[in-house]
Design an enzyme around this catalytic site. Structure first.
Site, PDB file in Angstrom:
ATOM      1  N   ASN B  73      37.390  44.709  44.939  1.00  0.00           N
ATOM      2  CA  ASN B  73      36.163  45.544  44.558  1.00  0.00           C
ATOM      3  C   ASN B  73      35.108  45.704  45.984  1.00  0.00           C
ATOM      4  OD1 ASN B  73      33.263  44.277  44.179  1.00  0.00           O
ATOM      5  ND2 ASN B  73      34.984  42.645  43.496  1.00  0.00           N
ATOM      6  N   ASN B 132      23.728  33.956  43.906  1.00  0.00           N
ATOM      7  CA  ASN B 132      24.858  34.414  44.399  1.00  0.00           C
ATOM      8  C   ASN B 132      24.758  34.488  45.848  1.00  0.00           C
ATOM      9  OD1 ASN B 132      26.736  36.259  45.143  1.00  0.00           O
ATOM     10  ND2 ASN B 132      26.485  37.774  43.702  1.00  0.00           N
ATOM     11  N   CYS B 135      29.179  37.057  47.268  1.00  0.00           N
ATOM     12  CA  CYS B 135      29.786  38.573  47.541  1.00  0.00           C
ATOM     13  C   CYS B 135      30.205  38.697  48.932  1.00  0.00           C
ATOM     14  CB  CYS B 135      28.791  39.427  47.114  1.00  0.00           C
ATOM     15  SG  CYS B 135      28.920  39.646  45.265  1.00  0.00           S
ATOM     16  N   THR B 201      34.406  35.769  45.037  1.00  0.00           N
ATOM     17  CA  THR B 201      35.645  36.714  45.505  1.00  0.00           C
ATOM     18  C   THR B 201      36.096  36.389  46.979  1.00  0.00           C
ATOM     19  OG1 THR B 201      34.516  38.701  45.941  1.00  0.00           O
ATOM     20  CG2 THR B 201      35.369  38.754  43.949  1.00  0.00           C
ATOM     21  N   CYS B 400      70.982  15.976  47.867  1.00  0.00           N
ATOM     22  CA  CYS B 400      69.605  16.704  47.460  1.00  0.00           C
ATOM     23  C   CYS B 400      68.335  16.233  47.834  1.00  0.00           C
ATOM     24  CB  CYS B 400      69.537  16.875  45.677  1.00  0.00           C
ATOM     25  SG  CYS B 400      68.337  17.573  45.144  1.00  0.00           S
TER      26      CYS B 400
END
Lengths: 459, 459
Positions: B73, B132, B135, B201, B400
């Protein structure tokens, strides 16, 4: 329209698609509509992209199925179509007519846990994308100066023509009928494949430089010899003949199932309608004919002299027929067609019982004396198989069980003459996809033969 | 029935599911509706300086046809006037006294600006303030948001300005757009933060549209970086949460951490709680599906807690943290191998190709007769029956290395499992080993000698 079985023959114009040359009857709308773009994407993403995938091996033409599906998932539809058509030039037809349950989808690893990938419908999505847009994915090869005649423009003929043209050979494709495409055009009901799809494949072969001459029939050894004098090799994709005679009284009233299917595609208005239709036989062609009659509004009963267990139709086809509301009467043998004033009124039948197992592994049915009864009906369609290629003997070709004898390279007993498709029976059952693969084997062999001849000539 | 209530830094709520400061918490009407659906709390969309938002604001990430695995966004903080927000916050708190109502704020980096907004927030009756500092888009260019969160000194100073004037619990929301998440966390704690929350974000360019060649979202032909969130970021968020909750200074401070980043279901939330989150915040999942998702979050978490015998949230909080180690503390002697359950294997052979191409070449394809075979197929064989004769992948256990790639690519649940086996190497950590024998870390000869001692063979 709430009940598609009740519509009148005269359909409104809106049902006649402006894009189609042939009458389009909504009652014959395809059983499986095309996938939407979103459906195709979601379905493509379900594919696990198996390594060395069993679907590839299960497909007689060995299309790289996981690769073409992945390309759908990545929005590379042109690439997807190329992957399909490189392995199978008739990918559009095969996407519609292949018994996928018996082949690719039957081998899908997801059968173990959930439902298999809809490989056929995805294939159609990709091939339609390019064919509807007229995208040409292939080009003729550098000309070799060699010429090949292909007789019969059905799936085998188209396949061999396309492969040879891609290799640079000049191909002349001879077709006795008015339209190319053979069985795809004339013998596959519209529910599965509209005529346009088949004709697009004929056009795709033309676009590779193949000369398609319709109205040209091979009838004698002389004509074959004439071809051999003019061409380096001849491929015979002759298909099979009409439905054989049953040898019962009233035979003249029987409608040939293949003719019936052809009429339903090419000239649907000519089909006579009857309230009750009987179809004799229980193979895939019989089911197709019954489906057409049923969709045209008739009550349809299929008569088969053995039982459900011995039917040659695929299981899914049988279930489809039942879902269409087609009735079956097993252990029933027609012995006479009844008529009044030229109009069929019924079929007299006799009940059968199964006896000893025949060499083919199926029990032999025999009539139960005194068990005669009548199935009233207005039309009788016979679909009890097809006559083997009678021309083979005329051409002086060796035959095996009535089919043209060929080796693994599709070579016949005559030098430079190859054959494939329904007129031969190298492997398993006849089908479009087998015919396509026959064409590929033949093309490889013919190419080898022509190349060797060229080297000799140059040497 | 488990008790889902939480007390997070003195903020009480009936459950740990809070809506994050974002578009879902933009107005009183929205939060009222969210609370009606059962959300335990909400962090009001950031209030502060005047902004103008832009059109359009979101780009989505689709993978394999699944939409919105992440969202990106370029939306700014609340564009509604301060007094409107404040009035609605007060109204919501009055209507929903049992829910956590936290107000996110972001203002210019000055003590006056912070004092002013803090006073206004206190007057609403809200339960707490979230700063905040996260952002990454839009506000950071104005010296706010991530511009504060990325500079520990600014983070401490701004936090101090707030904590010195308010009696409300102060949560500092951290930006993930830093190299070491503990540095801004330490700064926030030094500034007097009562709690931390993360992640905000992540800087991102979502995609380039291949039709238009525009960056998405295209804002009048231009694009910019946006904040990345949603299911795709969860592993990053879990790691940052774990980094905080295994950090000595953070642990000593005793501040709780509210976790967020990709929480879409109760299962995601349970993972955050097990790694130490005291409550969780949700945004993208609500933007994708609406507020209604909280019902299953509450129900699912409660049922799972009942199954596991957890009566309260604090009982499970941080339960997975003791497992967290550095690489140097892991046991080098531990050995796991992949084992394929032949009854579950559907023979997609994805394990085979993954191991063979990109791992340690220790899976063989074995035919039904027990013979190792190469991939590939016979061109002349086809049909669905080929699926019955597929070779099966089998792990050569001695070779393995236990990388677990095959187990990760296997599409069948529980088919390939990693099984502990007795190791050949002594049980020792890298830290312990190199403390005893430092030359192993610097000399390949020493390393090879150690391997020879331990019987370790690299394939």
């Amino acid at each position: 329209m709430t009940d598609h079985t009740l519509v009148d023959d005269a359909l409104p114009d809106r049902n006649h698609s402006p894009d189609t040359q042939y009458p389009y009857d909504l009652r014959f709308a395809p059983t499986h509509p095309p996938l939407s773009a979103h459906e195709a994407t979601v379905e493509a993403h379900r594919c696990l992209y198996c390594y060395d995938a069993p679907c590839i091996q299960a497909c007689p033409t060995h299309i790289d199925i996981p690769t073409f599906i992945r390309k759908i998932a990545t929005d590379n539809l042109r690439g997807s179509a190329r992957t399909i058509l490189e392995a199978n030039f008739l990918g559009g037809t095969c996407a519609r007519v292949c018994p996928v349950e018996e082949l690719c989808e039957g081998a899908c690893v997801l059968n173990a846990e959930e439902k298999p990938i809809a490989i056929g419908r995805l294939q159609r999505h990709a091939v339609d994308h390019v064919q509807e847009r007229g995208v040409q994915l292939f080009q003729p090869g550098t000309p070799t100066g060699r010429r090949v005649a292909v007789v019969g423009s059905g799936p085998a003929g188209l396949s061999v023509s396309a492969e040879l043209a891609k290799l640079g050979h000049a191909v002349t494709l001879l077709e006795k009928r008015e339209l190319g495409g053979g069985l795809s055009t004339y013998g596959i009901i519209v529910l599965r494949e509209p005529v346009e799809v088949s004709l697009r494949e004929v056009d795709a072969v033309r676009a590779l430089g193949v000369t398609v001459e319709t109205g040209r029939e091979l009838t004698s050894r002389d004509t074959l010899d004439a071809l051999l004098s003019e061409y380096g090799a001849v491929f015979l994709g002759l298909g099979l003949g009409a439905v054989p005679a049953m040898g019962i009284p009233g035979e003249e009233h029987l409608i040939d199932g293949l003719q019936y299917i052809e009429d339903s595609k090419i000239r649907p208005a000519s089909l006579a309608d009857a309230q009750n239709v009987v179809v004799i036989g229980a193979g895939n062609t019989a089911i197709d004919a019954a489906t057409v009659a049923r969709r045209r509004g008739a009550d349809v009963t299929m008569l088969y002299r053995r039982t459900e267990a011995e039917m040659t139709a695929y299981r899914h086809e049988y279930e489809f027929a039942l879902s269409e509301g087609i009735q079956y009467r097993f252990l029933t043998q027609p012995v006479r067609v009844l008529s009044e004033g030229g109009q069929v009124t019924g079929v007299e039948c006799v009940r059968m019982v199964l006896g000893a197992v025949d060499p083919g592994g199926r029990p032999t049915p025999r009539p139960l004396p005194g068990s005669e009864f009548v199935v009233p009906c207005g039309a009788v369609i016979k679909a009890i198989g097809q006559e083997k290629p009678a021309l083979a003997a005329e051409l002086g070709l060796n035959v095996e069980g009535g089919y043209i004898a060929v080796n693994q390279d599709m070579q016949t007993s005559l030098p430079r003459v190859y054959a494939g498709g329904d007129c031969v029976r190298v492997r398993g059952t006849a089908s479009t996809v087998m015919a396509v693969q026959d064409g590929k084997y033949a093309a490889a062999a013919i190419h080898g033969q022509l190349s060797a001849a060229q080297e000799t000539a140059h040497g | 029935m488990a008790d889902l209530s939480v007390n997070f830094a003195g903020i009480r709520a009936p459950n740990p599911f809070w809506l994050a400061s974002a578009p879902p918490t933009n107005s009183g009407a929205q939060i009222h509706r969210a609370f009606e659906h059962g959300w335990g709390g909400a962090v009001w969309k950031t209030i502060g300086a005047p902004v103008l938002n832009i059109s359009n604001r979101y780009a989505g990430l689709s993978i394999a046809g699944q939409r919105l695995l992440a969202i990106n966004n370029v939306e700014l903080i609340s564009d509604r006037p301060l007094d409107v927000n404040l009035r609605e916050i007060a109204e919501i708190k009055r209507l929903w006294p049992d829910r956590a109502v936290i107000v996110s704020a972001m203002v210019d980096a000055s003590p006056e600006a912070w004092r002013e907004i803090v006073m206004m927030i206190e007057d609403t009756g809200a339960d707490g303030i979230e700063l905040n500092y996260g952002c990454p888009q839009g506000m950071s260019e104005r010296g706010m948001g991530a511009a504060v969160g990325q500079v520990p000194e600014m983070c401490e100073l701004n936090t101090h300005w707030v904590t010195s004037v308010t009696k409300l619990p102060v949560i500092v929301k951290l930006t993930p757009n830093v190299t070491r998440i503990t540095e801004p966390a330490h700064a926030a704690i030094a500034g007097g933060a009562h709690a931390l929350s993360l992640i905000n974000t992540i800087n991102s360019i979502m995609s380039v549209d291949l039709d238009t060649l525009q960056i998405t979202p295209s804002i009048g032909g231009r694009g910019t970086h946006g904040g990345y969130a949603g299911p795709a970021v969860k592993p990053i968020a879990l790691n940052m949460l774990t980094e905080l909750l295994t950090d000595d200074l953070v642990l000593r401070s005793g501040v709780p951490v509210c976790g967020m980043g990709g929480i879409q279901t109760w299962k995601d939330a349970a993972e955050f709680l097990l790694l130490g989150a005291g409550a969780v915040q949700v945004c993208t999942a609500a933007m994708h599906y609406g507020y209604r998702i909280v019902e299953d979050m509450i129900d699912g978490l409660s049922n799972w807690m009942d199954d596991k015998g957890f009566a309260t949230i604090p009982e499970l909080t941080g339960r997975a943290l003791p497992q967290v180690s550095s690489f140097g503390e892991l046991d080098l002697g531990y050995q796991a191998v992949a084992r394929i359950d032949p009854d579950k294997c559907i023979q997609c052979n994805l394990c085979y190709v993954a191991c063979n191409d990109t791992a340690h070449q220790c899976i063989d394809l074995v035919a039904g007769n027990g013979v190792r075979v190469d991939p590939g197929y016979d061109m002349r064989v086809n049909g669905k029956a080929v699926a019955d004769t597929r070779p099966t992948p089998v792990v050569r256990e001695p070779d393995c290395v236990g990388c677990a790639l095959c187990a990760n690519v296997c599409p069948v649940d529980g088919c390939i499992t990693m099984v502990s086996v007795p190791g050949t190497q002594q049980s020792v950590s890298w830290d312990a080993l190199t403390a005893q024998r430092p030359e192993i870390a610097s000399s390949w000869d020493a390393m090879m000698a150690y391997r020879a001692e331990q019987g370790i063979e690299i394939h």
